[in-house]
Write an enzyme that holds these catalytic residues in place. Structure first.
Site, PDB file in Angstrom:
ATOM      1  N   GLU A   1      -2.413   9.178  11.387  1.00 38.23           N
ATOM      2  CA  GLU A   1      -1.134   8.483  11.571  1.00 38.23           C
ATOM      3  C   GLU A   1      -0.225   8.739  10.367  1.00 38.23           C
ATOM      4  O   GLU A   1      -0.715   8.930   9.256  1.00 38.23           O
ATOM      5  CB  GLU A   1      -1.359   6.977  11.782  1.00 38.23           C
ATOM      6  CG  GLU A   1      -2.080   6.256  10.648  1.00 38.23           C
ATOM      7  CD  GLU A   1      -2.349   4.787  10.948  1.00 38.23           C
ATOM      8  OE1 GLU A   1      -1.877   3.963  10.156  1.00 38.23           O
ATOM      9  OE2 GLU A   1      -3.014   4.468  11.953  1.00 38.23           O
TER      10      GLU A   1
ATOM     11  N   SER B   1       0.807  -1.225   0.000  1.00 40.06           N
ATOM     12  CA  SER B   1       0.000   0.000   0.000  1.00 40.06           C
ATOM     13  C   SER B   1       0.837   1.270   0.000  1.00 40.06           C
ATOM     14  O   SER B   1       0.331   2.347  -0.303  1.00 40.06           O
ATOM     15  CB  SER B   1      -0.949   0.003   1.203  1.00 40.06           C
ATOM     16  OG  SER B   1      -0.234  -0.151   2.410  1.00 40.06           O
TER      17      SER B   1
ATOM     18  N   ASP C   1     -23.743  -5.482  10.406  1.00 40.18           N
ATOM     19  CA  ASP C   1     -23.187  -5.208   9.081  1.00 40.18           C
ATOM     20  C   ASP C   1     -24.319  -4.700   8.189  1.00 40.18           C
ATOM     21  O   ASP C   1     -24.938  -5.473   7.449  1.00 40.18           O
ATOM     22  CB  ASP C   1     -22.546  -6.463   8.488  1.00 40.18           C
ATOM     23  CG  ASP C   1     -21.670  -6.156   7.289  1.00 40.18           C
ATOM     24  OD1 ASP C   1     -22.117  -5.380   6.410  1.00 40.18           O
ATOM     25  OD2 ASP C   1     -20.528  -6.660   7.222  1.00 40.18           O
TER      26      ASP C   1
ATOM     27  N   ARG D   1      -9.756   1.220  10.515  1.00 42.24           N
ATOM     28  CA  ARG D   1      -9.229   2.447   9.915  1.00 42.24           C
ATOM     29  C   ARG D   1      -9.289   3.556  10.952  1.00 42.24           C
ATOM     30  O   ARG D   1     -10.276   3.683  11.687  1.00 42.24           O
ATOM     31  CB  ARG D   1     -10.042   2.853   8.674  1.00 42.24           C
ATOM     32  CG  ARG D   1      -9.878   1.920   7.485  1.00 42.24           C
ATOM     33  CD  ARG D   1      -8.471   2.034   6.886  1.00 42.24           C
ATOM     34  NE  ARG D   1      -8.310   1.224   5.695  1.00 42.24           N
ATOM     35  CZ  ARG D   1      -7.860  -0.023   5.683  1.00 42.24           C
ATOM     36  NH1 ARG D   1      -7.553  -0.612   6.839  1.00 42.24           N
ATOM     37  NH2 ARG D   1      -7.726  -0.689   4.551  1.00 42.24           N
TER      38      ARG D   1
ATOM     39  N   THR E   1      -1.750  -6.767  -0.344  1.00 45.57           N
ATOM     40  CA  THR E   1      -2.556  -6.208   0.742  1.00 45.57           C
ATOM     41  C   THR E   1      -4.030  -6.396   0.406  1.00 45.57           C
ATOM     42  O   THR E   1      -4.410  -6.479  -0.767  1.00 45.57           O
ATOM     43  CB  THR E   1      -2.282  -4.707   0.925  1.00 45.57           C
ATOM     44  OG1 THR E   1      -2.579  -4.018  -0.306  1.00 45.57           O
ATOM     45  CG2 THR E   1      -0.829  -4.448   1.295  1.00 45.57           C
TER      46      THR E   1
ATOM     47  N   GLY F   1      -2.594  -6.433  11.459  1.00 45.64           N
ATOM     48  CA  GLY F   1      -2.599  -7.408  10.374  1.00 45.64           C
ATOM     49  C   GLY F   1      -1.232  -7.895   9.964  1.00 45.64           C
ATOM     50  O   GLY F   1      -1.091  -8.580   8.955  1.00 45.64           O
TER      51      GLY F   1
ATOM     52  N   HIS G   1      -0.591   0.382  14.315  1.00 43.74           N
ATOM     53  CA  HIS G   1      -1.208  -0.149  13.097  1.00 43.74           C
ATOM     54  C   HIS G   1      -0.487  -1.409  12.614  1.00 43.74           C
ATOM     55  O   HIS G   1      -0.055  -1.497  11.462  1.00 43.74           O
ATOM     56  CB  HIS G   1      -1.212   0.917  11.995  1.00 43.74           C
ATOM     57  CG  HIS G   1      -2.261   0.661  10.949  1.00 43.74           C
ATOM     58  ND1 HIS G   1      -2.771   1.657  10.145  1.00 43.74           N
ATOM     59  CD2 HIS G   1      -2.892  -0.473  10.554  1.00 43.74           C
ATOM     60  CE1 HIS G   1      -3.657   1.149   9.307  1.00 43.74           C
ATOM     61  NE2 HIS G   1      -3.746  -0.143   9.540  1.00 43.74           N
TER      62      HIS G   1
ATOM     63  N   ASP H   1      -5.464   0.346  17.408  1.00 46.07           N
ATOM     64  CA  ASP H   1      -4.357   0.011  16.510  1.00 46.07           C
ATOM     65  C   ASP H   1      -4.299   0.981  15.338  1.00 46.07           C
ATOM     66  O   ASP H   1      -3.243   1.182  14.756  1.00 46.07           O
ATOM     67  CB  ASP H   1      -4.507  -1.421  15.993  1.00 46.07           C
ATOM     68  CG  ASP H   1      -3.350  -1.832  15.104  1.00 46.07           C
ATOM     69  OD1 ASP H   1      -2.201  -1.814  15.595  1.00 46.07           O
ATOM     70  OD2 ASP H   1      -3.578  -2.160  13.923  1.00 46.07           O
TER      71      ASP H   1
END
EC number: 1.1.1.290
Length: 369
Positions: free
Chosen positions: A238, A45, A146, A209, A66, A258, A255, A233
């Site tokens: 950032e 990314s 959701d 995010r 990613t 993952g 962050h 996170d």
């Protein structure tokens, strides 16, 4: 075939080289000149695949290791005959592992059992689905929210966010960042939502995010006692994170949720599979693409008098390690991400000394037992 790959995409060397002309470049070395004759790009990314980079090149396929793909100008690619492929779900287990390990840390600190808590999962895509699986294996009760899926699938098992606020002890967010109605997620964790949390006082987790949460509203919420605990996170703005929020968070990481070695390997593998799909180029050594084994792959539960499942999870990843590093040097946020020692996921660990019930739970969470 000419391929240019970002040097930070791991596990490619020795697999691609025998069958393709591959060049490895640091992300800041990607330019129209350095990629001009490449047919394929393998990126992360950090490399912005814009017209400024792609114009006048031979690139016909962009693969990114990613799940996210905001760094690729999809409209330009479509109008110029350039295909692109991302790696959906490559790090889903890693993020779910992060959440469960953070909850284990909080449970040990506060002296509660996770099996007594109800978890709310907001966003049930790849990551939310994995978190649901791990929480279920652990024996936790969970509720799902959701709205886009509920609308598209006409599935009434998905609940509105307000119901999660009323019923859940933990609310973990795993949504994309969107600004468009009717399901915008920008500042979804805002003043109104946080005020509604004041009665139940849930543990709140943002591992999706940064801008899904309103920083100033979060600060007010913690100071006002509306949350039992806060795990962050992903941060607004950032790498220049808000130091007041850092001080108030119970667990704060740069962050890296993952960033498992397995997730990195998944992303690299999916990039090569995309090349095979588009161009028919086979990689005979693809089956050897794998992260190295963990330093301590055996977990002996007999060493722990209690909280043995929690201890097993924390053996794979302890969020307090990156938490301490971030608090000690918040200005090196990006450097800490780059130097992060990617942990292995649960499937890389063998547990011994478990009871029959513990072994069943651990196998459900991918441990070898």
């Amino acid at each position: 075939m000419k391929i240019v790959a970002e040097a930070s995409v791991p596990y490619l060397r020795g697999i691609v080289d025998p069958v393709a002309d591959i060049t490895y470049l640091h992300s800041d070395c990607f330019s129209p000149d350095t990629i001009r004759h490449a047919r394929v790009l393998i990126v992360r990314s950090i490399t912005k695949c814009t017209p400024a980079l792609l114009q006048g090149t031979d690139v016909r396929l962009i693969t990114t290791a990613t799940a996210g793909f905001d760094h690729i100008d999809r409209e330009y690619c479509e109008s110029h005959g350039i295909l692109w492929r991302n790696s959906p779900g490559c790090n889903a287990t890693a993020v779910a592992q992060y959440v469960m390990c953070c909850l284990c840390r909080l449970a040990l600190r506060e002296g509660f059992s996770l099996k007594e808590k109800v978890m709310g999962i907001v966003g049930v895509g790849h990551v939310g689905g994995e978190l649901k699986r791990l929480a279920s294996a652990y024996g936790m009760e969970f509720l799902l929210c959701d709205p886009p899926r509920s609308e598209a699938e006409q599935d009434n098992s998905f609940l509105p966010l307000s119901r999660l606020v009323e019923q859940c002890d933990i609310i973990s967010f795993h949504v994309p960042l969107t600004h468009e109605d009717p399901h915008a997620t920008y500042h979804l964790i805002g003043e109104a939502f946080l005020r509604s949390c004041a009665d139940k006082r849930p543990i709140l987790i943002n591992a999706c995010r940064g801008a899904v949460a309103d920083t100033q509203a979060l600060i007010r919420a913690v100071k006002s006692g509306w949350l039992q605990a806060l795990v962050i996170d992903c941060w607004e703005g950032e790498p220049d994170i808000d130091l007041s929020l850092l001080d108030l968070a119970d667990i704060a990481t740069p962050h890296i949720a993952g960033f498992s070695a397995d997730g990195k390997a998944n992303g690299a593998r999916m990039c090569l599979e995309a090349i095979t799909e588009v161009f028919g180029l086979e990689f005979p050594l693809l089956h050897t693409l794998a992260p190295p084994p963990p330093t301590h792959p055996i977990i002996d539960l007999s060493l722990f008098p209690d909280h043995r499942i929690e201890r097993a999870l924390l053996h794979t990843f302890d969020p307090l390690v990156p938490d301490r590093s971030l608090r000690a040097s918040p200005k090196t946020f990006e450097e800490q991400r780059k130097a992060y020692p990617h942990p292995r996921e649960m499937k890389a660990f063998t547990v011994v000394g478990a009871t029959t019930e513990e072994a069943k739970i651990l196998r459900g969470m991918d441990f070898i037992s």
